[in-house]
Structures are given as C-alpha cells and as structure tokens.
Design an enzyme around this catalytic site. Structure first.
Site, PDB file in Angstrom:
ATOM      1  N   ALA A 178      -9.607 119.005  46.849  1.00 28.45           N
ATOM      2  CA  ALA A 178     -10.807 119.840  46.913  1.00 28.45           C
ATOM      3  C   ALA A 178     -11.098 120.325  48.328  1.00 28.45           C
ATOM      4  CB  ALA A 178     -12.007 119.068  46.378  1.00 28.45           C
ATOM      5  N   GLU A 179     -10.896 119.464  49.305  1.00 27.10           N
ATOM      6  CA  GLU A 179     -11.246 119.806  50.677  1.00 27.10           C
ATOM      7  C   GLU A 179     -10.251 120.747  51.348  1.00 27.10           C
ATOM      8  OE1 GLU A 179     -13.976 119.234  52.310  1.00 27.10           O
ATOM      9  OE2 GLU A 179     -14.890 117.978  50.794  1.00 27.10           O
TER      10      GLU A 179
END
Length: 94
Positions: free
Chosen positions: A61-62
């Site tokens: 996600a990051e």
C-alpha cells in the site's frame, strides 16, 4: 433489498471477521513481493510478532514494494518512513 446481518454480532455479512489463515489465502496472490524482500518480511515478522502478510500489505500500500519510493512530503522507502522517524527507530536504509 435487505442486507444480510449476522444475528449474534449485528454486523453486515461482509464485515464478519475471517481467520488469519483465510485472510492470508485470500490476499496472498496480490502481495507477492520481490524475492529479495521475502526474507526481510519474514525476519521482521519473527522479530515483532506481526504476520508477514500484514507487513507485506503495508509495504504494498505504501510503496508497491519500491525501495526508492519518495513521497511529496519526504517519506522514504518501502514502508514510507519519514527521515526523523527512521532515525528514531535506528533505520539506516529506509
């Protein structure tokens, strides 16, 4: 149309918790990290008692597993740590 509700917990059917194993099987195909990072995720999982799949989900996600990722506000690396946070945690290669 009525939504299905789990009577004992009064949650919508889609919000019913599933086991850690079911969760891992459901999303593991989406979280295939580069082979060089697998050992890092496993080591962190053992060291901190967090399932590797959760650590990989954060990394996906990051930064989409990009070790050179840099956000517009300065967060760096796979886990998108801010420089001061990285220093405070003793991370030398975010």
């Amino acid at each position: 149309m009525r939504r299905k509700i789990c009577a004992p917990c009064r949650l919508p059917a889609w919000a019913i918790p599933i086991s850690r194993t079911e969760f891992a099987q459901t999303i593991s195909f989406r979280l295939s990290a580069p082979s060089g990072m697998e050992a890092i995720f496993q080591e962190a999982s053992s060291a901190y008692g967090i399932p590797a799949i959760v650590i990989k989900a954060v990394a996906k996600a990051e930064s989409d597993f990009n070790p050179r990722a840099l956000s517009h506000c300065g967060a760096q690396g796979v886990m998108q740590l801010m420089p001061a946070t990285a220093r405070g945690l003793g991370v030398t290669d975010p």
